[in-house]
Design a protein around this motif. Structure first.
Motif: not given
Length: 230
Positions: A10, A192, A198-200, A222, A225
């Protein structure tokens, strides 16, 4: 393009960087602000007084790529000496030209919206900020192992997908468990997850950005975390 990585991170502004931005923006006389934030939000979501017709009462974020060609150009004002982060969030995600070039070198090709920085000092203008619009969406969540198991099936412009609704945190309940599908093949180095913020990114992109020394960019697992990327 073949994406080799199965590890997903993430990507978001480093905690210290974003805390500084939030502090500057939250002052009685803000030292950083998006001057036309309300105008941009109105274009994206409609004015506050307009009747809303959400996709679903519990889905508040995009499930597919958005066309930003009609958005007004973001107008950034900064009045803080030494403000030069490469990634920060202020309604939108802002990235420096240098960081966007690092993304490109790792194979990522998001869209960008030019940012007007005439109300900023020269050192800020030199960063060449642009607003980041991730246009690839994909869902790596494993529905059988992610808990609590509440999912909403939806139809996006790219086909059927789903949104995970973890519910409100509660001190007497265990933390949500996030699991990725073992067979998930990332469609791009950066994407996304529908219905989330969340930008993975893949391991290769995270490694390239980390190796280039971008201290304002954080990568977090994620599925655990507690472990940022080192």
């Amino acid at each position: 393009m073949t994406i080799r990585s199965t590890k997903l991170w993430w990507m978001l502004p480093a905690i210290a960087t974003q805390n500084r931005v939030d502090s500057l923006a939250g002052k009685a006389k803000p030292k950083i602000e998006l001057l036309n934030a309300a105008e941009i939000q109105n274009v994206l979501f409609g004015p506050p007084e307009a009747p809303r017709q959400p996709l679903h009462p519990e889905i508040h974020r995009p499930i597919a790529a958005e066309d930003w060609s009609h958005l007004p150009r973001p107008r950034l004002r900064v009045a803080e000496a030494g403000f030069r982060p490469d990634l920060f969030r202020l309604s939108l995600d802002f990235v420096s030209t240098r960081l966007s070039q690092a993304f490109a070198s790792a194979g990522a090709s998001p869209d960008y919206l030019p940012v007007e920085c005439t109300a900023c000092p020269a050192e800020v203008q030199d960063q060449g900020y642009r607003a980041l619009n991730v246009t690839v969406f994909a869902n790596p969540l494993d529905r059988s192992r992610t808990t609590p198991a509440y999912f909403i099936d939806v139809e996006s412009g790219a086909g059927p997908t789903f949104v995970w609704v973890p519910g409100m945190p509660h001190p007497n309940q265990p933390a949500p468990v996030i699991c990725w599908r073992d067979d998930f093949d990332p469609p791009a180095p950066m994407f996304r997850v529908p219905g989330t913020n969340w930008t993975l990114v893949t391991e290769e992109l995270a490694a390239a950005v980390t190796a280039a020394g971008f201290e304002d960019v954080g990568f977090f697992d994620l599925t655990d975390s507690s472990k940022p990327r080192s």
